[in-house]
Design a protein around this motif. Structure first.
Motif, short mmCIF file in Angstrom:
data_model
loop_
_atom_site.label_atom_id
_atom_site.label_comp_id
_atom_site.label_asym_id
_atom_site.label_seq_id
_atom_site.Cartn_x
_atom_site.Cartn_y
_atom_site.Cartn_z
N SER A 54 -5.22 8.22 1.28
CA SER A 54 -3.97 8.98 1.09
C SER A 54 -4.19 10.20 0.20
N ILE A 114 -5.48 3.79 -0.49
CA ILE A 114 -5.10 4.71 -1.57
C ILE A 114 -5.98 5.95 -1.52
N ALA A 152 -4.65 10.02 -3.06
CA ALA A 152 -4.25 9.76 -4.44
C ALA A 152 -5.48 9.46 -5.30
N ILE A 166 1.09 4.26 -2.83
CA ILE A 166 0.81 5.66 -2.46
C ILE A 166 2.00 6.55 -2.79
N ASN A 202 0.83 -1.20 0.00
CA ASN A 202 0.00 0.00 0.00
C ASN A 202 0.86 1.26 0.00
N GLN A 203 1.89 1.25 0.87
CA GLN A 203 2.77 2.42 0.95
C GLN A 203 3.47 2.68 -0.38
N LYS A 205 2.27 9.68 -5.36
CA LYS A 205 2.72 11.02 -4.93
C LYS A 205 3.81 11.54 -5.85
#
Ligand code: SAH
Length: 514
Positions: free
Chosen positions: A115, A112, A117, A82, A78-79, A86
């Motif tokens: 975040s 997502i 996005a 994201i 997930n990170q 970015k």
């Protein structure tokens, strides 16, 4: 000089269903995004062949997991998504089947969106529908069921806090499709019986559904655990429970294709192998790509560059392979030229594939000798006395064509457009498969692939291969070479094309004696 205007792009994550395995079952939207995204993040179950369609400069990241063996933990996936968004990237996040069917796609989507996005989901064909269909099982059918359920088989059904209402699904639903359930199969079947499902209910296990490795086992609720143990059935496998399984007897089209389950070695160079492999796959085979040659640029371009600068003086230019066309074009680009610098000679292409490669450039091919062999061209080209002929081709090709043209009075320039080298291969893997009786045929599309193949093995290894595996060859010259090495050439098509070769292999295996 070309100036690119770089606009600051906003990042976006596309959560994409990559389908169940068969490339043909990927959606048009998914393919569009694979072709255009900056970054591709893919899973264990997404067909890696999809990556061939990515942009050459696309960043490709594998985050797959096999069973419990995570390459990257979910929160890090997930990170990663994201962070890439970015950075302004468009990310194609490929997940096997449909992203929202037991794929933790929902979790990825939530994070997502949280975040900030941009996000889009592209549904895919889920394996629970496609796998059974390719095993000859429609998951609903008016005559036997009007309900079905997708169920995770990952959960231990004996644990107390199970989220699955076994008492209700056992008898309340017609067709049950379990994902991720092989390990728990003994408990799943026992539990269904305990909760009232008829022990004689038919059950199918579909492994690697829709792929060339698809395998299916059939039993009943009270026998299927035993069937699975005997067959050493491992993931990824679907469990299909219900009367619809009986329809497989009638509807099993995929496993009944002529080359289903056959493993066939494709010795063509990597760049050309995929067309042939695709054709074999369509007929049901598993192609084992084992390139014996690879093409690279010639050591020197001097001869080709010189010929191009004298282009207008030639009467004919003869292409003997699509490779020759490709490398010539590449060289034109590198030297700031283009196809207008090829004006002058009439063009002859040996074989329809070569002709297609020339015509794709917008150039007209005047002559395509029907026979793929160099001899064919001599018959077709007519009087060449005093004519200047250019042949851009592989450095180490057969000499018969220029020799014969010269004998007839032509002035021939043979220039190297590329050369062939020995690639690194999975030789030991192939040898092991041969020894286990897992290889059904080896195919040769040219004499040089035969000799290159032979040279890759020790003499005793080659002997073993030849004694165990029959050969298929594209035409008489290749067959002759193969026989010289001792191969038993069982297949040779009447037409010297790879399509005809694939069809002829299918016909061979269709014969009851084969
Ligand atoms: N999102 C995926 C499922 C992911 S869960 C989908 O929609 O298909 C992983 C499980 O899916 C596997 O354990 C297996 O049960 C099933 N699976 C996925 N692809 C499969 C295939 N080609 N053949 C058989 N089972 C498959």
């Amino acid at each position: 000089m070309i100036v690119y205007l770089q606009l600051m792009k906003q990042g976006k994550v596309y959560l994409i269903g990559a389908g169940p395995g068969d490339m043909g079952l990927v959606t048009v939207r998914a393919m569009e995004l694979i072709r255009t995204c900056d970054t591709i993040v893919y899973d264990y179950l997404a067909n890696p062949r999809l990556l061939e369609f990515a942009r050459p400069d696309a960043e490709i990241i594998y985050v797959g997991k096999k069973g419990g063996d995570h390459t990257l933990p979910q929160d890090q996936i997930n990170q990663l998504l994201i962070q890439k968004a970015k950075d302004g990237k468009h990310i194609a996040r490929l997940k096997g089947g449909d992203p929202y069917v037991f794929g933790r796609g929902g979790e990825e989507a939530e994070e997502i969106i949280e975040s900030g996005a941009q996000f889009e989901v592209v549904p895919g064909v889920t394996s629970g529908v496609a796998g059974p269909a390719y095993a000859g099982i429609p998951i609903t059918h008016r005559s036997c069921t009007s309900t079905m359920a997708f169920i995770t088989g990952h959960e231990d059904p004996t644990k107390d806090d199970t989220a699955i209402h076994w008492d209700k699904i056992a008898t309340g639903i017609g067709t049950l499709v379990f994902y991720m359930g092989v390990k728990n199969l003994p408990m799943i079947s026992k539990n269904l019986i305990k909760n009232g499902r008829d022990p004689k209910t038919p059950v199918a296990l579909v492994r690697w559904g829709t792929t060339p490795d698809q395998q299916t086992w059939v039993g009943t609720l009270d026998t299927i655990a035993e069937v699975a143990a005997r067959g050493k059935v491992a993931p990824p496998t679907l469990i299909v429970v219900g009367e619809v399984v009986n329809l497989r007897k009638k509807l099993n089209w995929f496993e009944n294709r002529p080359l289903y389950g056959k493993r066939i070695i494709v010795t063509r160079a990597r760049a050309q192998a995929s067309g042939f492999s695709g054709k074999l796959e369509e007929l049901g085979a598993t192609p084992i790509e084992f390139p014996t040659i690879e093409t690279v640029a010639p050591e020197s371009w001097d001869a080709l560059d010189g010929a191009v600068s004298r282009m207008a003086s030639y009467d004919w230019m003869i292409f003997t392979s699509a490779n020759g066309v490709g490398y010539l074009l590449q060289r034109l680009k590198e030297t700031g030229r283009d196809i207008r610098d090829l004006a002058g000679p009439k063009i002859c292409a040996i074989g329809s594939k070569t002709a297609q490669a020339v015509e794709a450039l917008g150039m007209r091919v005047l002559l395509v000798p029907e026979e793929f062999r160099a001899e064919g061209i001599l018959a077709a080209i007519g009087d060449v006395k005093g004519k200047k002929i250019l042949i851009p081709r592989a450095k180490e090709a057969r000499e018969i064509l220029p020799d014969e043209l010269q004998k007839r009075g032509a002035l021939v320039d043979v220039v190297a457009a590329y050369r062939t080298i020995r690639p690194k291969t999975k030789k030991d893997e192939v040898l092991a498969m041969v020894r286990e009786g897992k290889i059904d045929m080896v195919t040769f599309a040219s004499s040089s692939t035969v000799s290159n193949f032979a040279e890759m093995f020790q003499p005793d290894e080659l002997k073993e291969i030849i004694s165990r595996v029959k050969a298929a060859s594209i035409g008489p010259i290749t067959s002759e070479t193969a026989r010289k090495f001792g191969f038993d050439v069982a297949v040779e098509p009447a037409q010297f094309t790879i399509e005809a070769l694939a069809e002829e292999i299918a016909a061979y295996f269709a014969k009851p004696t084969a």
